[in-house]
Design an enzyme around this catalytic site. Structure first.
Site, PDB file in Angstrom:
ATOM      1  N   ASP A  22      61.458  30.096  15.865  1.00 42.55           N
ATOM      2  CA  ASP A  22      60.510  29.351  16.763  1.00 42.55           C
ATOM      3  C   ASP A  22      59.811  28.101  16.070  1.00 42.55           C
ATOM      4  O   ASP A  22      58.711  28.109  15.900  1.00 42.55           O
ATOM      5  CB  ASP A  22      59.111  30.287  17.020  1.00 42.55           C
ATOM      6  CG  ASP A  22      59.566  31.573  17.778  1.00 42.55           C
ATOM      7  OD1 ASP A  22      60.656  31.495  18.365  1.00 42.55           O
ATOM      8  OD2 ASP A  22      59.081  32.716  17.427  1.00 42.55           O
ATOM      9  N   GLU A 239      59.525  30.673  28.522  1.00 37.20           N
ATOM     10  CA  GLU A 239      58.766  30.748  27.405  1.00 37.20           C
ATOM     11  C   GLU A 239      59.086  29.504  26.627  1.00 37.20           C
ATOM     12  O   GLU A 239      59.946  28.556  26.993  1.00 37.20           O
ATOM     13  CB  GLU A 239      58.893  31.840  26.470  1.00 37.20           C
ATOM     14  CG  GLU A 239      60.394  32.199  25.675  1.00 37.20           C
ATOM     15  CD  GLU A 239      60.383  33.542  25.116  1.00 37.20           C
ATOM     16  OE1 GLU A 239      59.566  34.359  25.105  1.00 37.20           O
ATOM     17  OE2 GLU A 239      61.591  33.781  24.433  1.00 37.20           O
TER      18      GLU A 239
HETATM   19  O1  FUB Z   1      59.385  34.933  18.020  1.00 37.82           O
HETATM   20  C1  FUB Z   1      58.842  35.792  19.105  1.00 37.82           C
HETATM   21  C2  FUB Z   1      59.005  35.263  20.389  1.00 37.82           C
HETATM   22  O2  FUB Z   1      60.544  35.267  20.756  1.00 37.82           O
HETATM   23  C3  FUB Z   1      58.373  33.852  20.663  1.00 37.82           C
HETATM   24  O3  FUB Z   1      56.921  33.790  20.826  1.00 37.82           O
HETATM   25  C4  FUB Z   1      59.149  33.527  21.827  1.00 37.82           C
HETATM   26  O4  FUB Z   1      59.435  32.247  21.986  1.00 37.82           O
HETATM   27  C5  FUB Z   1      60.743  33.977  21.243  1.00 37.82           C
HETATM   28  O5  FUB Z   1      61.313  33.081  20.533  1.00 37.82           O
END
Ligand code: FUB
Length: 339
Positions: A22, A239
């Site tokens: 991320d 997301e």
């Molecule tokens: O790293 C945890 C979660 O997985 C993140 O918040 C999302 O975007 C995905 O990458």
């Protein structure tokens, strides 16, 4: 280096010292800082809520130039030092204003509902040093929910936070304006209705508060002129919001989660609506895909992650590759396995 099935990785991990994911990259004072999640080993099995992503702290990466040595900072913020948070320090972002660096991060609230599941909230921590250590505010940002904050400051100085995620990010549990602990683990299961949107909100001048109620960052389907539908998993928001501006065009970029694309949509306002334009990145090795895009030294760069080092979904490593634009502003799709 090649994959187990003989494919060539486009880029190599920025660091092999720790697992990172991320990546939110920023240029502060002429250097490149990357604010990643810090992945850790766990025996928690993979599930639709992302329970295996059990991160506890953040560490910042720094480099003087892309392709140069990467410094891995010490712990910049630990969950034990965040009074309101219990676990899952997921994808963070950072910003700078008036001599202060701000670290924004999601985590599960300690206050638990009757089913024992903490809602995600978004917190903020500050430091005078971009590498930290950061000191967390005692409460999450009032009115915040869900996860994956990404902060964008426009040319007029207004700052916006883009945030949210479905499935483990819980957006589907907030449709009534309050957290529904009995809501779906995944999405609304309404394929013919508009997809759930990520959120956008203008930040207060203190950079620690929302100046308004979060709005939907709506993505329109160019074929219909209407919002992308919930069943269109190749296009709909999942997301990993990230915003950047190039000329007068606002690029709203995001992950499609279960179809594993990074997508982009463009508009003429930081609030949208944004019209879907295409894929930025084809699926990487690993389930998640999450990124940032920054301009540095006259070029644009895509920071992303895969699982090259571990081949396990929850133990990722961040990478960077150049991102190009066609003359019409479109982004040629990047293949993470091509040279
Ligand atoms: O790293 C945890 C979660 O997985 C993140 O918040 C999302 O975007 C995905 O990458």
């Amino acid at each position: 280096m090649t994959t187990r099935d003989g494919r060539h990785y486009r880029a190599q991990p920025l660091t092999t010292q720790i697992y990172t994911a991320d990546p939110s990259a920023h240029v502060f004072g002429g250097r490149i800082y990357v604010y990643p999640s810090h992945d850790v080993p766990t025996d928690i099995p993979d599930d639709d809520l992302g329970s295996e992503y059990a991160m506890r702290d953040y560490r910042v990466l720094r480099m003087d130039r892309i392709g140069g040595p990467v410094t891995v900072g010490p712990v910049a913020l630990d969950v034990k030092d965040v009074p309101w948070a219990s676990k899952q320090m997921w994808a963070p972002d950072a910003a700078y204003r008036n001599g202060i660096y701000y670290l924004y991060f999601p985590a599960r609230d300690r206050r638990r509902d009757k089913n024992g599941l903490g809602a995600f909230r978004i917190g903020v921590a500050t430091s005078k040093n971009p590498m930290g250590p950061f000191r967390a505010e005692p409460q999450p940002i009032a009115g915040s929910f869900s996860m994956d904050p990404a902060v964008f400051t426009d040319r007029d100085g207004a700052t916006y936070m883009y945030f949210g995620g479905i499935w483990g990010g819980q957006l589907q549990r907030w449709t009534a304006g309050a957290f529904d602990p009995n809501g779906s683990d995944t999405d609304l299961h309404r394929d013919d209705a508009p997809a759930l949107s990520g959120k956008v909100v203008r930040m207060g001048a203190d950079m620690k508060s929302f100046a308004e109620t979060p709005r939907d960052a709506v993505i329109l389907d160019p074929a219909t002129g209407k919002p992308v539908l919930g069943g269109d998993h190749d296009k709909r928001f999942f997301e990993a919001s990230w915003m950047f501006r190039r000329g007068d065009v606002y690029y709203y970029t995001y992950s499609t989660g279960d179809t594993h694309f990074l997508n982009y949509a463009t508009g003429n306002s930081p609030y949208g609506p944004f019209t879907y334009r295409g894929h930025i990145l084809q699926p990487v090795q690993g389930w998640t895909t999450h990124h940032s895009i920054v301009e540095w030294s006259g070029k644009w760069w895509l920071f992303y992650a895969d699982t090259q080092m571990s081949n396990r979904n929850h133990l990722r490593n961040v990478k960077v590759t150049e991102l190009r634009f066609a003359p019409d502003g479109s982004i040629p799709t990047i293949d993470p396995f091509a040279p």
